[in-house]
Write a protein that holds these residues in place. Sequence first.
Motif, PDB file in Angstrom:
ATOM      1  N   PRO A  90       0.922  -1.279  -0.065  1.00 28.69           N
ATOM      2  CA  PRO A  90       0.229  -0.346   0.176  1.00 28.69           C
ATOM      3  C   PRO A  90       0.863   1.320   0.076  1.00 28.69           C
ATOM      4  N   ILE A  91       2.056   1.193   0.738  1.00 27.03           N
ATOM      5  CA  ILE A  91       2.932   2.556   0.458  1.00 27.03           C
ATOM      6  C   ILE A  91       3.406   2.583  -0.896  1.00 27.03           C
ATOM      7  N   ALA A  92       3.806   1.624  -1.358  1.00 27.94           N
ATOM      8  CA  ALA A  92       4.433   1.632  -2.708  1.00 27.94           C
ATOM      9  C   ALA A  92       3.360   2.079  -3.483  1.00 27.94           C
ATOM     10  N   GLU A  93       2.268   1.816  -3.470  1.00 25.61           N
ATOM     11  CA  GLU A  93       1.002   2.202  -4.476  1.00 25.61           C
ATOM     12  C   GLU A  93       1.008   3.709  -4.294  1.00 25.61           C
ATOM     13  N   ARG A 105       5.528  10.352 -16.138  1.00 24.91           N
ATOM     14  CA  ARG A 105       5.059   9.179 -16.834  1.00 24.91           C
ATOM     15  C   ARG A 105       6.312   8.304 -17.503  1.00 24.91           C
ATOM     16  N   ASN A 106       7.543   8.317 -16.797  1.00 24.52           N
ATOM     17  CA  ASN A 106       8.761   7.622 -17.054  1.00 24.52           C
ATOM     18  C   ASN A 106       9.357   7.128 -15.756  1.00 24.52           C
ATOM     19  N   ILE A 107       8.621   6.589 -14.922  1.00 32.12           N
ATOM     20  CA  ILE A 107       9.110   6.285 -13.708  1.00 32.12           C
ATOM     21  C   ILE A 107       9.661   4.832 -13.472  1.00 32.12           C
ATOM     22  N   HIS A 108      11.042   4.569 -12.944  1.00 36.22           N
ATOM     23  CA  HIS A 108      11.738   3.395 -12.884  1.00 36.22           C
ATOM     24  C   HIS A 108      12.046   3.005 -11.670  1.00 36.22           C
ATOM     25  N   GLY A 109      11.887   1.854 -10.997  1.00 36.60           N
ATOM     26  CA  GLY A 109      12.363   1.306  -9.732  1.00 36.60           C
ATOM     27  C   GLY A 109      13.300   0.490  -9.835  1.00 36.60           C
ATOM     28  N   ALA A 131       2.329  -2.758  -7.012  1.00 34.14           N
ATOM     29  CA  ALA A 131       2.044  -1.550  -6.644  1.00 34.14           C
ATOM     30  C   ALA A 131       1.796  -0.521  -7.900  1.00 34.14           C
ATOM     31  N   GLY A 132       2.879  -0.618  -8.980  1.00 33.86           N
ATOM     32  CA  GLY A 132       2.927   0.154 -10.029  1.00 33.86           C
ATOM     33  C   GLY A 132       1.790  -0.019 -10.821  1.00 33.86           C
ATOM     34  N   ARG A 133       1.313  -1.506 -11.166  1.00 36.02           N
ATOM     35  CA  ARG A 133      -0.039  -1.595 -11.861  1.00 36.02           C
ATOM     36  C   ARG A 133      -1.183  -1.122 -11.347  1.00 36.02           C
ATOM     37  N   GLN A 134      -1.253  -1.262 -10.074  1.00 38.26           N
ATOM     38  CA  GLN A 134      -2.602  -1.069  -9.358  1.00 38.26           C
ATOM     39  C   GLN A 134      -2.370   0.546  -9.383  1.00 38.26           C
ATOM     40  N   ALA A 135      -1.385   1.319  -9.312  1.00 44.43           N
ATOM     41  CA  ALA A 135      -1.510   2.535  -9.263  1.00 44.43           C
ATOM     42  C   ALA A 135      -1.702   3.285 -10.798  1.00 44.43           C
ATOM     43  N   ILE A 136      -1.229   2.407 -11.733  1.00 44.51           N
ATOM     44  CA  ILE A 136      -1.835   2.926 -13.067  1.00 44.51           C
ATOM     45  C   ILE A 136      -3.280   2.901 -13.419  1.00 44.51           C
ATOM     46  N   PHE A 137      -3.886   1.581 -13.063  1.00 44.50           N
ATOM     47  CA  PHE A 137      -5.220   1.253 -13.278  1.00 44.50           C
ATOM     48  C   PHE A 137      -6.071   2.344 -12.480  1.00 44.50           C
ATOM     49  N   ARG A 138      -5.726   2.929 -10.962  1.00 42.66           N
ATOM     50  CA  ARG A 138      -6.377   3.570 -10.290  1.00 42.66           C
ATOM     51  C   ARG A 138      -6.428   5.118 -10.988  1.00 42.66           C
ATOM     52  N   PHE A 139      -5.313   5.368 -11.255  1.00 44.65           N
ATOM     53  CA  PHE A 139      -4.982   6.894 -12.032  1.00 44.65           C
ATOM     54  C   PHE A 139      -5.846   6.780 -13.098  1.00 44.65           C
ATOM     55  N   LEU A 140      -5.941   5.953 -14.134  1.00 39.79           N
ATOM     56  CA  LEU A 140      -6.376   6.029 -15.323  1.00 39.79           C
ATOM     57  C   LEU A 140      -8.010   6.035 -15.130  1.00 39.79           C
ATOM     58  N   GLU A 141      -8.456   5.221 -13.937  1.00 32.36           N
ATOM     59  CA  GLU A 141      -9.971   5.331 -13.649  1.00 32.36           C
ATOM     60  C   GLU A 141     -10.361   6.678 -12.955  1.00 32.36           C
ATOM     61  N   THR A 142      -9.378   7.185 -12.345  1.00 34.00           N
ATOM     62  CA  THR A 142      -9.715   8.473 -11.635  1.00 34.00           C
ATOM     63  C   THR A 142      -9.659   9.659 -12.774  1.00 34.00           C
ATOM     64  N   GLN A 143      -8.718   9.452 -13.772  1.00 38.72           N
ATOM     65  CA  GLN A 143      -8.858  10.618 -14.623  1.00 38.72           C
ATOM     66  C   GLN A 143      -9.921  10.427 -15.731  1.00 38.72           C
ATOM     67  N   TYR A 144     -10.188   9.102 -16.026  1.00 37.81           N
ATOM     68  CA  TYR A 144     -10.952   8.783 -17.253  1.00 37.81           C
ATOM     69  C   TYR A 144     -12.459   8.139 -16.925  1.00 37.81           C
ATOM     70  N   VAL A 173       9.885  -1.620 -12.863  1.00 36.78           N
ATOM     71  CA  VAL A 173      10.591  -2.065 -11.804  1.00 36.78           C
ATOM     72  C   VAL A 173      11.746  -2.930 -12.458  1.00 36.78           C
ATOM     73  N   HIS A 174      12.853  -2.569 -12.179  1.00 35.34           N
ATOM     74  CA  HIS A 174      13.984  -3.476 -12.800  1.00 35.34           C
ATOM     75  C   HIS A 174      15.222  -4.070 -11.830  1.00 35.34           C
ATOM     76  N   PRO A 175      15.580  -4.940 -12.148  1.00 34.88           N
ATOM     77  CA  PRO A 175      16.721  -5.412 -11.168  1.00 34.88           C
ATOM     78  C   PRO A 175      18.177  -4.779 -11.754  1.00 34.88           C
ATOM     79  N   LEU A 176      19.108  -4.226 -10.844  1.00 35.48           N
ATOM     80  CA  LEU A 176      20.087  -3.678 -10.940  1.00 35.48           C
ATOM     81  C   LEU A 176      21.030  -4.338 -11.942  1.00 35.48           C
ATOM     82  N   MET A 177      21.275  -5.425 -12.039  1.00 39.04           N
ATOM     83  CA  MET A 177      21.952  -6.557 -12.793  1.00 39.04           C
ATOM     84  C   MET A 177      20.980  -7.356 -13.500  1.00 39.04           C
ATOM     85  N   ASP A 178      20.899  -7.515 -14.860  1.00 32.74           N
ATOM     86  CA  ASP A 178      19.940  -8.199 -15.531  1.00 32.74           C
ATOM     87  C   ASP A 178      20.810  -9.486 -15.746  1.00 32.74           C
TER      88      ASP A 178
END
Length: 250
Positions: A90-93, A105-109, A131-144, A173-178
């Motif tokens: 919930p904090i991350a979201e 619109r270009n956020i990377h963890g 959290a990233g996915r849920q935040a995007i869904f929530r934001f888009l529904e809030t906006q549109y 969200v990315h690993p520091l080392m792939d």
Amino acid sequence: MRFELMLPHQIRDAIERNLPVLLPLGVLEYHGEHMAVGMDMLAVTRILDRLEQELDIVILPQFAYGAASYAVERPEGAGSVHVGADKILPIAEEIFFSLLRVGFRNIHGFIHHQTENFTAGMPTDLAFKLAGRQAIFRFLETQYGEGWWGSDRMRDYYTQHDEGIDPFNWICVHPLMDEKITQKYPFDHAGIGETSLMMALAPEVVDRDRFGDNSGWYTESAKDASAELGEMGVGLILDRLKELLVRDAT
């Protein structure tokens, strides 16, 4: 640029230029007797310190209270601080939702902890991914409103998806080392790989005189660590981050 030091006009400029906004993610975890408990966090923050000298980026304050787990060592007297993924989610979201509200619109963890099998995921990175996915869904529904995806404005969604520019790429969200990096550089826990990284990035948190105090099998190779090897790893990571972030900013 450090987000906490930015003035509003600088934030607006970063939004207009679609600059990468980077969230360092980490944990506080026992890394043997010879190395600081913040190793996983420092690997990310010190790399971003260097990246900041080469790219226009926005660096957010670090989130260090991840799900360290007690799999390596009991916390008593060793220092591991574990916060469960269910508490992180919930904090991350809220963090991600707020960043979308700001206009980014270009956020990377970026995370280094337990990323040897990043595709399957581990508690901290999975919490931030969800959290990233849920935040995007929530934001888009809030906006549109409800039905936003089925509306005519999303007619070219699949084309956008193929081109990597759909809304679900706003937060990644990315690993520091792939995997490509770990084929060339040792990935371990408090062994030669991580110890070398710290010798290159934060030499003040490695105590060679403590190598002999270690008892865990995972630290046995630490004695062979070197700043030179660490710099090789740093170079590989920086090359990947520059390629990734320059591509995603276009």
